[in-house]
Design a protein around this motif. Sequence first.
Motif, PDB file in Angstrom:
ATOM      1  N   SER A 116      -4.778  16.121 -13.228  1.00  0.00           N
ATOM      2  CA  SER A 116      -6.211  16.101 -14.225  1.00  0.00           C
ATOM      3  C   SER A 116      -6.006  14.873 -14.896  1.00  0.00           C
ATOM      4  CB  SER A 116      -6.019  17.190 -14.897  1.00  0.00           C
ATOM      5  OG  SER A 116      -4.930  17.690 -15.598  1.00  0.00           O
ATOM      6  N   ARG A 155     -12.298  24.203 -27.892  1.00  0.00           N
ATOM      7  CA  ARG A 155     -12.708  25.359 -27.034  1.00  0.00           C
ATOM      8  C   ARG A 155     -13.199  25.048 -26.013  1.00  0.00           C
ATOM      9  NH1 ARG A 155     -16.895  28.612 -30.581  1.00  0.00           N
ATOM     10  NH2 ARG A 155     -17.770  26.503 -30.544  1.00  0.00           N
ATOM     11  N   GLY A 156     -12.786  26.041 -24.900  1.00  0.00           N
ATOM     12  CA  GLY A 156     -13.482  26.019 -23.579  1.00  0.00           C
ATOM     13  C   GLY A 156     -12.783  24.877 -22.598  1.00  0.00           C
ATOM     14  N   THR A 157     -11.813  24.202 -23.181  1.00  0.00           N
ATOM     15  CA  THR A 157     -11.306  23.085 -22.052  1.00  0.00           C
ATOM     16  C   THR A 157     -10.535  23.872 -21.239  1.00  0.00           C
ATOM     17  OG1 THR A 157      -9.720  21.029 -22.219  1.00  0.00           O
ATOM     18  CG2 THR A 157      -9.216  23.027 -23.647  1.00  0.00           C
ATOM     19  N   LYS A 158     -10.578  23.066 -19.945  1.00  0.00           N
ATOM     20  CA  LYS A 158      -9.902  23.741 -18.686  1.00  0.00           C
ATOM     21  C   LYS A 158      -8.639  23.148 -18.589  1.00  0.00           C
ATOM     22  CE  LYS A 158     -14.376  23.730 -16.012  1.00  0.00           C
ATOM     23  NZ  LYS A 158     -15.037  23.471 -14.916  1.00  0.00           N
ATOM     24  N   HIS A 159      -8.146  22.169 -19.238  1.00  0.00           N
ATOM     25  CA  HIS A 159      -6.778  21.628 -19.087  1.00  0.00           C
ATOM     26  C   HIS A 159      -6.373  21.181 -20.466  1.00  0.00           C
ATOM     27  CE1 HIS A 159      -7.526  21.336 -14.964  1.00  0.00           C
ATOM     28  NE2 HIS A 159      -8.555  20.300 -14.912  1.00  0.00           N
ATOM     29  N   LYS A 168      -2.420  32.163 -21.732  1.00  0.00           N
ATOM     30  CA  LYS A 168      -2.939  32.463 -20.632  1.00  0.00           C
ATOM     31  C   LYS A 168      -2.787  33.943 -20.572  1.00  0.00           C
ATOM     32  CE  LYS A 168      -2.116  27.782 -18.184  1.00  0.00           C
ATOM     33  NZ  LYS A 168      -1.433  27.346 -17.219  1.00  0.00           N
ATOM     34  N   GLU A 223      -7.485  14.166 -21.099  1.00  0.00           N
ATOM     35  CA  GLU A 223      -8.653  14.694 -21.490  1.00  0.00           C
ATOM     36  C   GLU A 223      -8.890  14.477 -22.914  1.00  0.00           C
ATOM     37  OE1 GLU A 223      -9.766  18.536 -20.142  1.00  0.00           O
ATOM     38  OE2 GLU A 223      -9.385  17.978 -17.992  1.00  0.00           O
ATOM     39  N   ASP A 240       0.759  16.594 -12.905  1.00  0.00           N
ATOM     40  CA  ASP A 240      -0.636  17.047 -13.173  1.00  0.00           C
ATOM     41  C   ASP A 240      -1.681  15.878 -12.750  1.00  0.00           C
ATOM     42  OD1 ASP A 240      -3.074  17.982 -14.187  1.00  0.00           O
ATOM     43  OD2 ASP A 240      -1.685  18.892 -15.963  1.00  0.00           O
ATOM     44  N   TYR A 263       0.408  27.275 -25.007  1.00  0.00           N
ATOM     45  CA  TYR A 263      -0.469  27.169 -23.942  1.00  0.00           C
ATOM     46  C   TYR A 263      -0.198  28.048 -22.730  1.00  0.00           C
ATOM     47  CZ  TYR A 263      -2.906  23.289 -26.347  1.00  0.00           C
ATOM     48  OH  TYR A 263      -3.875  22.884 -27.385  1.00  0.00           O
TER      49      TYR A 263
END
Length: 281
Positions: free
Chosen positions: A60, A163-167, A226, A63, A58, A222
């Motif tokens: 990314s 909330r709203g985290t992309k990863h 999706k 975070e 990964d 997670y």
Amino acid sequence: MTLRLFALTLFAMLAFAGNSLLCRVALTQTAIDPTTFVALRIGSGALMLWLVLRARRDRSRLEGTWAGALALFAYALAFSFAYTHIPAGTGALLLFGAIQISMVLYGFLIGERLSPLQGMGITLAIAGLVALMLPGMGAPPLFYGFLMIVSGVAWSMYSLLGRGTKHPAAATAGNFIRATPVALALFAAQLAASQTRFDATGAAYAVASGAVTSGLGYILWYAALKQLSVTRAATVQLSVPVLAAFGGTLFLDEPLTGVLVIASTLVLAGVALVIRNPRPA
């Protein structure tokens, strides 16, 4: 719902219920203390999530936030101390009831309004928690019941902060990694005061809780999220207290009391009314 989605969701819920069982058995049937359990749980969860991200290559970066990490630590610490005196099913019901109620109340505070059925639902859910906390047969000790409610509020704060985290996996790994030195600092302070109790079996339960039912459990959840609507996601989580209660009965010889059954019915029915009815605009 596809077979893959069903399997992901089922194993994620079993993992969440497993957290309650592992914590309960470690803190009541081994010598490990809650602070040591938390340090091992968070540290092993951080390691597992980091390894999974590495294995997936990964790209990314990690975070998460310090606020999220502190909320995660508060949840885990209150959770562990509460389970020194509360049965698995009762604890899971208090935890998930507090999570759902606090998130609904947060929505109300930021301007979301409840329909009449949702208002009835939140009233039923609160009544269930109150019934569970009242003195009497099967009621948990008031202080430790309150700690589990605090744990649920902390978890809802953690969820709202994310909330709203992309990863999500990278954010969860980052939060676990940030929470690790906080947990280790508390463990070191307790060690310096000679109040630490270490137990190899209890440590194994803590590592299993962190690496498997927390780390891998969150990854499965997670993956399922999706493909799940918000309503379905909230609904399936209501199975966790039921799974934990039956798991406690089967594996820990904990009684399935009438108070727990009645409180569970009120909380689950109330939360179901809230999440299955769309909020008015």
